[in-house]
Design an enzyme around this catalytic site. Structure first.
Site, mmCIF file in Angstrom:
data_model
loop_
_atom_site.group_PDB
_atom_site.id
_atom_site.type_symbol
_atom_site.label_atom_id
_atom_site.label_comp_id
_atom_site.label_asym_id
_atom_site.label_seq_id
_atom_site.Cartn_x
_atom_site.Cartn_y
_atom_site.Cartn_z
ATOM 1 N N ARG A 165 26.853 24.363 -0.363
ATOM 2 C CA ARG A 165 25.764 25.361 0.109
ATOM 3 C C ARG A 165 25.275 25.277 1.244
ATOM 4 O O ARG A 165 25.183 26.400 2.042
ATOM 5 C CB ARG A 165 24.774 25.170 -1.076
ATOM 6 C CG ARG A 165 23.738 26.288 -1.044
ATOM 7 C CD ARG A 165 22.859 26.505 -2.071
ATOM 8 N NE ARG A 165 22.797 25.600 -3.222
ATOM 9 C CZ ARG A 165 21.910 24.575 -3.185
ATOM 10 N NH1 ARG A 165 21.169 24.307 -2.125
ATOM 11 N NH2 ARG A 165 22.183 23.842 -4.177
ATOM 12 N N TYR A 212 17.964 50.867 9.797
ATOM 13 C CA TYR A 212 18.656 50.600 8.537
ATOM 14 C C TYR A 212 17.893 50.943 7.514
ATOM 15 O O TYR A 212 17.050 50.212 7.116
ATOM 16 C CB TYR A 212 19.670 49.417 8.706
ATOM 17 C CG TYR A 212 20.479 49.389 7.577
ATOM 18 C CD1 TYR A 212 21.625 50.089 7.403
ATOM 19 C CD2 TYR A 212 20.120 48.556 6.513
ATOM 20 C CE1 TYR A 212 22.602 50.096 6.177
ATOM 21 C CE2 TYR A 212 21.080 48.340 5.006
ATOM 22 C CZ TYR A 212 22.026 49.328 5.191
ATOM 23 O OH TYR A 212 22.879 49.141 4.079
#
Ligand code: PLP
Length: 377
Positions: free
Chosen positions: A51, A103
């Site tokens: 991770r 965006y």
């Protein structure tokens, strides 16, 4: 001694990714999630768990940090995951300035955080540096800009935005998705953090969802973002990361060709019947052209927008009538895309109804122009 290899060379070779174990000229994929320890409980290699980062992600992050001239970079599972980590790093109640035009997904995420009073948010028009300076306050924590900004491709002067942010002690973050590091090095211009949706130009083949953050300095904010990143696990899979590295190796040549084709198409459509405006930072009459010419040193990119005299209906018709441009959202891939933007962003979007957004790919530019002309008539 020959000169040190350029960033172009280092990108093509994924920074000499030859596998030391086998001699393979492409990097291996490491899908392992966990790594063995020896009799003394010491790790055998450098990894313990995937991770925080595995070897494939480390290699890709190294290439991206090199491209950005950054001491460190981190890979995320999407561009939005990268933006979410930056927003999460703002202290509760912290003041953030972003853009009225940017965006759309990122703007919604900021507005959600503001509605929950996680942050205080002000929006200014992209490129309006006076408005930015007026909005900046001693308690401003983050200034978030996007250049060129979706979908009018307004250009923001990154160096001046950095001066304004730094004068009040704020961090400047730049969404540089449409100006990848082969044309703009936002950190060298003064940005503190640069972000990309790697889903777009960096991967370039519309087959990987990923995001990147790179930092100008390894500081407290970067450590906080690192904690958020590895603890929330917003990381890409090893195969996606490997595909991203494969796409990255052709970034320079793809971007150069896409920029040249988009410029040709933009120039050819100026004054075309049915088109009121061609929005492209590479055109001399674009309001941000002078800044773009300084800030985008290796091409203005493959993104342009058209405003149609026939309004909403004409825009919808054009987007549905091309044969080579596929009607789809997203950008930066090898295939050309067309999109009637406003219906995608929804009724609250400031994007004009008559705007069609084009992402120019790697096809023969004369074919692309002929396709647009046929669809227009
Ligand atoms: C696509 C995009 C994003 C979001 O990235 P995802 O990878 O889709 O999550 C953010 N900013 C810009 C400018 C984009 O084009």
């Amino acid at each position: 001694m020959p000169n040190a290899p350029t960033r172009t060379t280092l990108t093509v070779q994924a920074m000499h990714a030859i596998d030391q174990m086998t001699g393979a000229v492409i990097p291996p994929i490491h899908p392992a999630t966990t790594y063995a320890r020896g009799a003394d409980n010491q790790l055998i290699g450098e990894q313990d768990y995937r991770r925080p980062s595995g070897p494939t992600e480390k290699q890709a992050a190294k290439v991206l940090a090199m491209l950005e001239g950054a001491p460190d970079a981190r890979l995320f599972s999407s561009g939005m995951a990268a933006i979410a980590a930056v927003i999460e790093s703002v202290p509760t109640g912290g003041h953030v300035i972003a853009q009225t035009e940017m965006y759309y997904g990122a703007k919604l995420l900021l507005q959600r955080a503001a509605a929950k009073q996680r942050i205080r948010l002000d929006l200014v028009a992209p490129g309006d540096l006076d408005a930015l300076a007026a909005a900046a306050r001693p308690d401003t924590d983050l200034v978030w800009i996007e250049s060129p900004a979706n979908p009018s491709w307004a250009v923001v002067d990154i160096a001046r935005a950095a001066e304004i942010a730094h004068a009040v002690g704020a961090t400047l973050g730049v969404d540089s998705t449409c100006a990848p590091p082969c044309t703009t090095q936002a950190l060298a211009l003064g940005a503190d953090i640069v972000m990309h949706s790697a889903t777009k130009y960096l991967n370039g083949h519309s087959d990987v969802l990923a995001g990147v953050l790179a930092t100008r300095e390894v500081n407290d904010r970067w450590a906080e973002i690192g904690e958020i990143h590895s603890k929330t696990g917003a990381v890409p899979g090893a195969f996606e990361t490997w595909l991203l590295m494969r796409g990255l190796r052709t970034l320079w040549v793809r971007f150069e060709r896409q920029s040249a084709s988009a410029l040709m198409v933009a120039q050819a459509l100026l004054g075309e019947a049915g088109i009121d405006a061609v929005l492209y930072p590479g055109l001399a009459d674009h309001p941000g052209h002078a800044i773009a010419a300084r800030q985008m040193s290796n091409g203005f990119g493959g993104m342009l927008s058209l405003r149609l005299s026939g309004g909403h209906a004409a825009a919808a018709r054009l987007a549905a009538s091309t044969r080579l441009f596929t009607q789809a959202t997203s950008l930066g891939g090898v295939e050309s895309l067309i999109e009637h933007r406003k219906p995608i962003e929804g009724p609250d979007s400031p994007t004009p109804d008559d705007l069609v957004r084009l992402s120019v790919g790697l096809e023969d530019p004369q074919d692309l122009l002929a396709d647009l002309r046929a669809a227009l008539s």
